[in-house]
Design a protein around this motif. Structure first.
Motif, PDB file in Angstrom:
ATOM      1  N   ARG A 191     103.111 -10.435  64.020  1.00 30.78           N
ATOM      2  CA  ARG A 191     104.320  -9.937  63.365  1.00 30.78           C
ATOM      3  C   ARG A 191     104.236 -10.236  61.873  1.00 30.78           C
ATOM      4  NH1 ARG A 191     109.004 -12.227  62.236  1.00 30.78           N
ATOM      5  NH2 ARG A 191     108.418 -14.085  63.376  1.00 30.78           N
ATOM      6  N   LEU A 192     104.520  -9.224  61.080  1.00 26.58           N
ATOM      7  CA  LEU A 192     104.419  -9.371  59.630  1.00 26.58           C
ATOM      8  C   LEU A 192     105.740  -9.930  59.073  1.00 26.58           C
ATOM      9  CD1 LEU A 192     102.132  -8.804  57.622  1.00 26.58           C
ATOM     10  CD2 LEU A 192     102.981  -6.471  57.401  1.00 26.58           C
ATOM     11  N   GLY A 193     105.932 -11.219  59.333  1.00 24.34           N
ATOM     12  CA  GLY A 193     107.106 -11.911  58.810  1.00 24.34           C
ATOM     13  C   GLY A 193     108.402 -11.215  59.189  1.00 24.34           C
ATOM     14  N   LYS A 194     109.361 -11.272  58.251  1.00 26.89           N
ATOM     15  CA  LYS A 194     110.696 -10.747  58.566  1.00 26.89           C
ATOM     16  C   LYS A 194     110.762  -9.223  58.607  1.00 26.89           C
ATOM     17  CE  LYS A 194     112.112 -12.912  54.687  1.00 26.89           C
ATOM     18  NZ  LYS A 194     112.951 -13.462  53.609  1.00 26.89           N
ATOM     19  N   THR A 195     109.653  -8.551  58.291  1.00 26.00           N
ATOM     20  CA  THR A 195     109.662  -7.094  58.453  1.00 26.00           C
ATOM     21  C   THR A 195     109.821  -6.735  59.925  1.00 26.00           C
ATOM     22  OG1 THR A 195     107.277  -6.803  58.841  1.00 26.00           O
ATOM     23  CG2 THR A 195     108.003  -6.764  56.537  1.00 26.00           C
ATOM     24  N   GLY A 196     109.351  -7.653  60.795  1.00 25.55           N
ATOM     25  CA  GLY A 196     109.364  -7.356  62.226  1.00 25.55           C
ATOM     26  C   GLY A 196     108.270  -6.381  62.631  1.00 25.55           C
ATOM     27  N   LEU A 197     107.487  -5.906  61.657  1.00 28.68           N
ATOM     28  CA  LEU A 197     106.409  -4.963  61.976  1.00 28.68           C
ATOM     29  C   LEU A 197     105.309  -5.704  62.728  1.00 28.68           C
ATOM     30  CD1 LEU A 197     106.108  -3.192  58.493  1.00 28.68           C
ATOM     31  CD2 LEU A 197     107.002  -2.151  60.595  1.00 28.68           C
TER      32      LEU A 197
END
Ligand code: SF4
Ligand code: SF4
Length: 353
Positions: free
Chosen positions: A5-11
């Motif tokens: 997961r790319l941090g808070k991007t949620g991607l």
């Protein structure tokens, strides 16, 4: 392929993405095939920039029928709100898409530039407007200067941070990697091959995979490169003691005078070819040592660089601009001495005398 997961991007992106600089080099058809091969192998993350020539256009063509398979990150300017909005529209056009998953400010390398982004009416407002309109989905920061990156991740404005990180540029491991994790900021590692200096994919990729929140984005230009990298990601990530020794050896050979080839010391007001000069010892290593280097090959390039050093007035401006605080003038002197030594050993051509 594993994802993260790319941090808070949620991607949710694959453990390794691809960087979009080298795909400018092959013919366009070949570049498109390379990108599509990466997608076929399961890679879901591609990073590019407005400033990377026709990289965005090539990626746009490669993903034309596969937009939903890929998470696209690109970068644009930090100068003003209007400029940011304009660049986002251009990226959308060149990428042939109606949304950008992650839009990053492209190297605002000083605290003053970071303030310029954050101030009322600054580029952050432009990015947020684009976000509200659905043109971009997340906002990040791509930067070469570590102390600015450290501040940026604590501001809460950036969902990702991208910095140069590899087993010779290890400084981000000291604080930035954990700080980004603490603030839930996604971490993208640019230049995992140190801009082409490192050529052992096994070492470079495995080193970065040791950090569970770091997504390396190796630049690729050939299908066999991405095939090798994907094999590594799908294999064991454990670094053997031999591999660790090999990395240590490499680091100690490079010492503290390792130029990351970021180019921020350029241009020199006196026309000195700084980057070429400071990298010259590495070039000597990369080229076959027994070969005489003619004026037509790398010898001519080195000769021209050495000649440009005669213009240096020792102003020190380049050292102030270097984010790695390298002793550039000392390195240039060493390179000139090395060149003279090679001339004596006749490793540069007679006309190079
Ligand atoms: S110290 Fe020399 S190389 Fe560096 S900016 Fe000044 S003139 Fe150029
Ligand atoms: S000398 Fe410093 S600023 Fe110049 S290219 Fe190398 S690392 Fe970058």
């Amino acid at each position: 392929m594993k994802t993260v997961r790319l941090g808070k991007t949620g991607l949710e992106v694959t453990r390794v993405g691809i960087g979009g600089i080298p795909i400018q080099r092959p013919p366009e058809d070949a570049a498109i095939k390379v990108i599509q091969r990466a997608l076929d192998l399961g890679v879901t993350f591609i990073d590019t920039a407005r400033g990377y020539g026709d990289s965005e256009k090539r990626i746009g063509k490669a993903i034309a029928d596969r937009r939903e398979e890929v998470i696209i990150a690109t970068k644009g300017t930090w100068q003003s709100k209007e400029a940011a909005l304009e660049q986002i529209d251009l990226s959308l056009k060149h990428l042939n898409t109606d949304y950008i998953d992650l839009w990053q400010f492209h190297n605002p390398s000083t605290f003053e530039r970071l303030d310029l982004i954050l101030k009322p009416g600054g580029a952050l407002e432009g990015a947020k407007e684009a976000l509200e309109k659905g043109k971009i989905r997340h906002i990040g920061m791509s930067i070469h200067t570590l102390d600015v990156a450290l501040k940026a991740v604590t501001t809460s404005h950036f969902e990702t941070v991208q910095v140069p990180f590899n087993f010779v540029t290890i400084e981000p491991a000291n604080e930035l990697v954990s700080l980004a994790k603490k603030h839930n900021v996604g971490f993208i590692a640019m230049k995992p091959f140190a801009g082409g200096l490192l050529d052992d994919a096994n070492l470079t990729i495995k080193y970065l995979l040791q950090f569970d929140n770091v997504v390396p984005i190796p630049g690729i230009e050939k299908t066999k490169e991405i095939e090798e990298i994907v094999n590594i990601v799908n294999g064991s990530w454990e670094l053997t003691s031999q591999e660790q020794t090999k990395m240590e050896k490499f680091r100690s050979e490079l010492g503290t005078q390792f130029c990351r080839r970021c180019g921020y010391c350029m241009p020199c007001p006196e026309g000195v070819r700084i980057e070429q000069l400071v990298c010259m010892p590495i070039l000597w290593k990369l080229w076959p040592s027994k070969e005489t280097l003619s004026d037509e090959s790398i010898g001519g390039f080195m000769k021209a660089s050495v000649e440009s050093a005669e213009n240096c007035i020792q102003c020190g401006e380049c050292e102030e601009k270097c984010p790695y605080h390298l002793p550039i003038r000392e390195m240039i002197t060493k390179s000139i001495n090395l060149y003279e030594k090679m001339k004596k050993q006749k490793k540069v051509s007679a006309t190079g005398n």
